[in-house]
Design an enzyme around this catalytic site. Structure first.
Site, PDB file in Angstrom:
ATOM      1  N   GLU A  29      53.181  59.182  39.171  1.00 59.81           N
ATOM      2  CA  GLU A  29      52.204  58.383  38.417  1.00 59.81           C
ATOM      3  C   GLU A  29      51.933  59.028  37.062  1.00 59.81           C
ATOM      4  O   GLU A  29      51.565  60.199  36.981  1.00 59.81           O
ATOM      5  CB  GLU A  29      50.901  58.235  39.212  1.00 59.81           C
ATOM      6  CG  GLU A  29      49.792  57.503  38.471  1.00 59.81           C
ATOM      7  CD  GLU A  29      50.219  56.161  37.865  1.00 59.81           C
ATOM      8  OE1 GLU A  29      50.686  55.283  38.612  1.00 59.81           O
ATOM      9  OE2 GLU A  29      50.103  56.006  36.619  1.00 59.81           O
ATOM     10  N   THR A  86      47.082  49.403  37.205  1.00 62.38           N
ATOM     11  CA  THR A  86      46.331  48.584  36.250  1.00 62.38           C
ATOM     12  C   THR A  86      45.161  47.862  36.909  1.00 62.38           C
ATOM     13  O   THR A  86      44.028  47.895  36.413  1.00 62.38           O
ATOM     14  CB  THR A  86      47.290  47.540  35.623  1.00 62.38           C
ATOM     15  OG1 THR A  86      48.333  48.239  34.956  1.00 62.38           O
ATOM     16  CG2 THR A  86      46.558  46.638  34.638  1.00 62.38           C
ATOM     17  N   HIS A 132      28.875  17.520  52.207  1.00 65.56           N
ATOM     18  CA  HIS A 132      28.038  16.878  51.197  1.00 65.56           C
ATOM     19  C   HIS A 132      26.750  17.665  51.053  1.00 65.56           C
ATOM     20  O   HIS A 132      26.154  18.037  52.055  1.00 65.56           O
ATOM     21  CB  HIS A 132      27.726  15.439  51.598  1.00 65.56           C
ATOM     22  CG  HIS A 132      26.826  14.773  50.603  1.00 65.56           C
ATOM     23  ND1 HIS A 132      27.265  14.363  49.358  1.00 65.56           N
ATOM     24  CD2 HIS A 132      25.496  14.488  50.653  1.00 65.56           C
ATOM     25  CE1 HIS A 132      26.255  13.838  48.676  1.00 65.56           C
ATOM     26  NE2 HIS A 132      25.168  13.904  49.438  1.00 65.56           N
TER      27      HIS A 132
HETATM   28  C1  LIG Z   1      42.765  43.411  31.639  1.00 70.71           C
HETATM   29  C2  LIG Z   1      43.600  42.838  32.754  1.00 70.71           C
HETATM   30  C3  LIG Z   1      43.015  41.994  33.671  1.00 70.71           C
HETATM   31  C4  LIG Z   1      43.788  41.458  34.690  1.00 70.71           C
HETATM   32  N1  LIG Z   1      43.185  40.619  35.582  1.00 70.71           N
HETATM   33  C5  LIG Z   1      43.921  40.087  36.578  1.00 70.71           C
HETATM   34  C6  LIG Z   1      43.300  39.236  37.530  1.00 70.71           C
HETATM   35  O1  LIG Z   1      42.105  38.943  37.472  1.00 70.71           O
HETATM   36  N2  LIG Z   1      44.061  38.738  38.532  1.00 70.71           N
HETATM   37  C7  LIG Z   1      45.394  39.038  38.630  1.00 70.71           C
HETATM   38  O2  LIG Z   1      46.033  38.562  39.567  1.00 70.71           O
HETATM   39  N3  LIG Z   1      46.010  39.848  37.743  1.00 70.71           N
HETATM   40  C8  LIG Z   1      45.294  40.377  36.723  1.00 70.71           C
HETATM   41  N4  LIG Z   1      45.894  41.218  35.834  1.00 70.71           N
HETATM   42  C9  LIG Z   1      47.335  41.535  36.015  1.00 70.71           C
HETATM   43  C10 LIG Z   1      47.512  42.637  37.076  1.00 70.71           C
HETATM   44  O3  LIG Z   1      46.687  43.725  36.766  1.00 70.71           O
HETATM   45  C11 LIG Z   1      48.966  43.073  37.142  1.00 70.71           C
HETATM   46  O4  LIG Z   1      49.784  41.957  37.364  1.00 70.71           O
HETATM   47  C12 LIG Z   1      49.196  44.076  38.274  1.00 70.71           C
HETATM   48  O5  LIG Z   1      48.256  45.110  38.244  1.00 70.71           O
HETATM   49  C13 LIG Z   1      50.618  44.632  38.187  1.00 70.71           C
HETATM   50  O6  LIG Z   1      50.800  45.573  39.200  1.00 70.71           O
HETATM   51  P1  LIG Z   1      52.048  46.554  39.187  1.00 70.71           P
HETATM   52  O7  LIG Z   1      51.967  47.329  40.440  1.00 70.71           O
HETATM   53  O8  LIG Z   1      53.282  45.811  38.878  1.00 70.71           O
HETATM   54  O9  LIG Z   1      51.815  47.501  37.929  1.00 70.71           O
HETATM   55  P2  LIG Z   1      50.612  48.456  37.583  1.00 70.71           P
HETATM   56  O10 LIG Z   1      49.418  48.221  38.416  1.00 70.71           O
HETATM   57  O11 LIG Z   1      50.469  48.338  36.110  1.00 70.71           O
HETATM   58  O12 LIG Z   1      51.129  49.903  37.987  1.00 70.71           O
HETATM   59  C14 LIG Z   1      52.094  50.555  37.251  1.00 70.71           C
HETATM   60  C15 LIG Z   1      51.801  52.030  37.285  1.00 70.71           C
HETATM   61  O13 LIG Z   1      52.964  52.730  36.850  1.00 70.71           O
HETATM   62  C16 LIG Z   1      52.580  53.794  36.023  1.00 70.71           C
HETATM   63  N5  LIG Z   1      53.731  54.126  35.177  1.00 70.71           N
HETATM   64  C17 LIG Z   1      54.220  53.420  34.130  1.00 70.71           C
HETATM   65  N6  LIG Z   1      55.331  54.000  33.669  1.00 70.71           N
HETATM   66  C18 LIG Z   1      55.542  55.087  34.435  1.00 70.71           C
HETATM   67  C19 LIG Z   1      56.548  56.079  34.456  1.00 70.71           C
HETATM   68  N7  LIG Z   1      57.577  56.058  33.611  1.00 70.71           N
HETATM   69  N8  LIG Z   1      56.460  57.081  35.359  1.00 70.71           N
HETATM   70  C20 LIG Z   1      55.432  57.093  36.256  1.00 70.71           C
HETATM   71  N9  LIG Z   1      54.468  56.174  36.291  1.00 70.71           N
HETATM   72  C21 LIG Z   1      54.535  55.173  35.398  1.00 70.71           C
HETATM   73  C22 LIG Z   1      51.373  53.265  35.267  1.00 70.71           C
HETATM   74  O14 LIG Z   1      50.577  54.324  34.780  1.00 70.71           O
HETATM   75  C23 LIG Z   1      50.682  52.435  36.336  1.00 70.71           C
HETATM   76  O15 LIG Z   1      49.719  53.190  37.036  1.00 70.71           O
HETATM   77  C24 LIG Z   1      45.162  41.787  34.803  1.00 70.71           C
HETATM   78  C25 LIG Z   1      45.750  42.656  33.876  1.00 70.71           C
HETATM   79  C26 LIG Z   1      44.983  43.182  32.867  1.00 70.71           C
HETATM   80  C27 LIG Z   1      45.611  44.126  31.881  1.00 70.71           C
END
Ligand SMILES: Cc1cc2nc3c(=O)[nH]c(=O)nc-3n(C[C@H](O)[C@H](O)[C@H](O)COP(=O)(O)OP(=O)(O)OC[C@H]3O[C@@H](n4cnc5c(N)ncnc54)[C@H](O)[C@@H]3O)c2cc1C
Ligand SMILES: NC(=O)c1ccc[n+]([C@@H]2O[C@H](COP(=O)([O-])OP(=O)(O)OC[C@H]3O[C@@H](n4cnc5c(N)ncnc54)[C@H](O)[C@@H]3O)[C@@H](O)[C@H]2O)c1
Length: 455
Positions: free
Chosen positions: A31, A38, A437
């Site tokens: 991580e 995110t 309702h």
């Molecule tokens: C402000 C915001 C609000 C959102 N609200 C919603 C919502 O209400 N409902 C919804 O469904 N979706 C929402 N989303 C979208 C949702 O957050 C994402 O679709 C989801 O979190 C993606 O999950 P993931 O596991 O693919 O990636 P992530 O959760 O982004 O995890 C990726 C992880 O990999 C790590 N990483 C990156 N590169 C490297 C590397 N080279 N080496 C090691 N670690 C690395 C990052 O630090 C991160 O912790 C929102 C997004 C944002 C930005």
């Protein structure tokens, strides 16, 4: 060099994979930033905790229209922020500690050095190298920062930083008019900040159903200053005085700037060419229906590879990839049918399936069922003027799409998602159940009836 049976890069949805099915394997998690990804740290959950808080403030402001005179004494931003993160931060920390106790955690940024071989730039300095039999890429995406902002040297925020600021801005300028802009405009506007949105397209939330777009953009214009069809040519100023110079000569002055102009997958930071992992034109890692990339033993899920960058899809893909890693002889497929979405603003939006313009563009035969919140009893209770439900229905009753704007839209749309997934047609959905309702769900019932009953 360390060797692991399984390495998972990224601990958002990637952290959901390993459970007792993998007992006995040597597992590593990598991580780059806060454990938990995110959604937990800078995305869905904190934004919704703040969006709800903004709704509470708005309810107080609107109370007098129901004959209840009330006013907001004070917005305690630091308490609002700390309520959110005091709850969320320990969850990521506990997740990291648990993984440390049950395997290896690399705190750092990983990239490929060869097939199934990675190096990690460790957060506290130095590097670590490892190989693994199987690697899962779950590294998500990041905000795109347009060149006029990136090149200006003027300080700005993205969704990664704006929620942890120390003081509320008086005036927040937002570049972009999509999901993130809409939700943060709601949050900061609701908490009393002046908000200006600059969106390059002609409407906010482009890509949604046309009626949603029209009504949402109108609603936003009532609450905020909205510049659509405009781009930012130059950013000047600094500190608490940011100036956006728009292409029509307008100057927007604000004390904080939020960039919410889209996100891109983190694929460009992984040296994927060393591993034989292909990407598409949008920078997404190419995967098959099982989550396998083009490199043997390398899997991907979530925002790094999916066409639907929302958390419920990332969760589903993590479940499928987890199953496939545990059961290589009974591979499951990812299902991207009927992916719903919601925007947590005032008004809220809930949406699933085709938009009306998509139905038209595809040359489909369809009927539109439409009902206003203002035309059901609970809508009267709420004094709701803008909300509606639209359903798009094929001649045989198949639901093609459903779009809601208004209170509880994110919850109400679920009933239509369920009907679409289970193949329940619009007539049957309207007829076979009692509709309580006078609940707000009467909006759904009436929209369905409008689509299926003869004129
Ligand atoms: C402000 C915001 C609000 C959102 N609200 C919603 C919502 O209400 N409902 C919804 O469904 N979706 C929402 N989303 C979208 C949702 O957050 C994402 O679709 C989801 O979190 C993606 O999950 P993931 O596991 O693919 O990636 P992530 O959760 O982004 O995890 C990726 C992880 O990999 C790590 N990483 C990156 N590169 C490297 C590397 N080279 N080496 C090691 N670690 C690395 C990052 O630090 C991160 O912790 C929102 C997004 C944002 C930005
Ligand atoms: N409630 C939710 O489910 C939720 C909430 C937030 C984010 N998300 C996910 O995160 C993704 C990214 O959100 P987002 O809002 O950053 O992206 P987005 O793609 O939804 O919107 C970006 C907007 O910025 C505009 N834009 C791009 N460059 C610009 C420029 N230079 N000047 C002015 N406007 C510009 C685009 O026209 C677009 O309208 C979403 O697509 C969604 O998948 C989901």
């Amino acid at each position: 060099m360390a060797h692991h049976d399984l390495a998972i890069v990224g601990t958002g949805s990637g952290n959901m994979i390993v459970d007792d099915r993998f007992d006995g394997l040597d597992v590593a998690h990598v991580e780059a930033t806060r454990f938990g990804g995110t959604c937990l740290n800078v995305g869905c959950i904190p934004t919704k905790m703040l969006a709800y808080t903004a709704e509470v403030a708005e309810t107080v402001r609107a109370a007098s229209s129901y004959g209840v005179d009330a006013r907001i004494e004070r917005i305690r931003w630091s308490d609002i922020r700390d309520r959110v993160f005091a709850r969320l931060d320990p969850i990521g920390d506990e997740g990291r500690d648990y993984r440390r106790d049950h395997g290896t955690v690399y705190d750092g940024t990983a990239r490929f050095t060869g097939p199934r071989a990675m190096t990690v730039d460790l957060a506290d300095g130095g590097t670590a190298e490892f190989t693994a039999d199987r690697i899962v890429l779950a590294v998500g995406g990041r905000p795109v920062v347009p060149p006029p902002v990136a090149d200006s040297g003027v300080p700005f925020h993205t969704s990664d930083t704006i929620m942890r600021i120390d003081e509320l801005p008086d005036h927040l300028a937002i570049i972009g008019g999509g999901y993130i802009a809409a939700e943060f405009a709601h949050v900061f506007g609701g908490l009393g900040c002046e908000v200006t949105i600059v969106e390059s397209a002609d409407t906010l939330l482009g890509g949604m159903d046309e009626t949603v777009v029209e009504r949402f953009t109108d609603a936003a214009r009532e609450r905020f200053t909205v510049h659509t069809g405009r781009t930012v040519e130059k950013v000047t100023g600094g500190g608490g005085d940011v100036r956006l110079h728009l292409d029509d000569g307008t100057e927007v002055r604000a004390d904080r700037l939020l960039v919410a102009a889209g996100r891109r997958p983190n694929s460009d930071r992984l040296d994927l060419d060393h591993a034989g992992v292909d990407t598409d034109d949008a920078g997404r890692v190419v995967v098959d229906v099982h989550g396998r990339t083009t490199a043997d033993g390398v899997w991907a899920l979530g925002d790094i590879s999916t066409p639907h960058p929302v958390k419920h899809v990332a969760n589903h893909e993590a479940e499928v990839v987890g199953h496939n890693l545990a059961h290589p002889d009974e591979l499951r497929e990812v299902d991207h049918g009927f992916v719903p979405a919601a925007v947590f603003t005032t008004p809220q939006i809930g949406t699933v399936g085709r938009t009306e313009q998509q139905c038209r563009d595809e040359g489909l035969e369809f009927r539109v069922g439409f009902h206003e919140y203002a035309d059901v009893a609970f809508g009267w209770a709420m004094e709701e003027q803008r909300g509606f439900c639209k359903v798009l229905v094929a001649p045989d009753g198949t639901l093609l799409g459903a779009h809601l704007l208004g209170p509880q839209a994110s919850t109400m749309v679920q009933q239509l998602v369920q009907a679409m997934v289970l193949g329940v047609n619009a007539q049957r959905l309207a007829d076979v159940q009692y509709w309580i309702h006078p609940a707000l769900t009467e909006v759904l019932e009436n929209a369905l009836r409008d689509a299926v009953e003869d004129d």
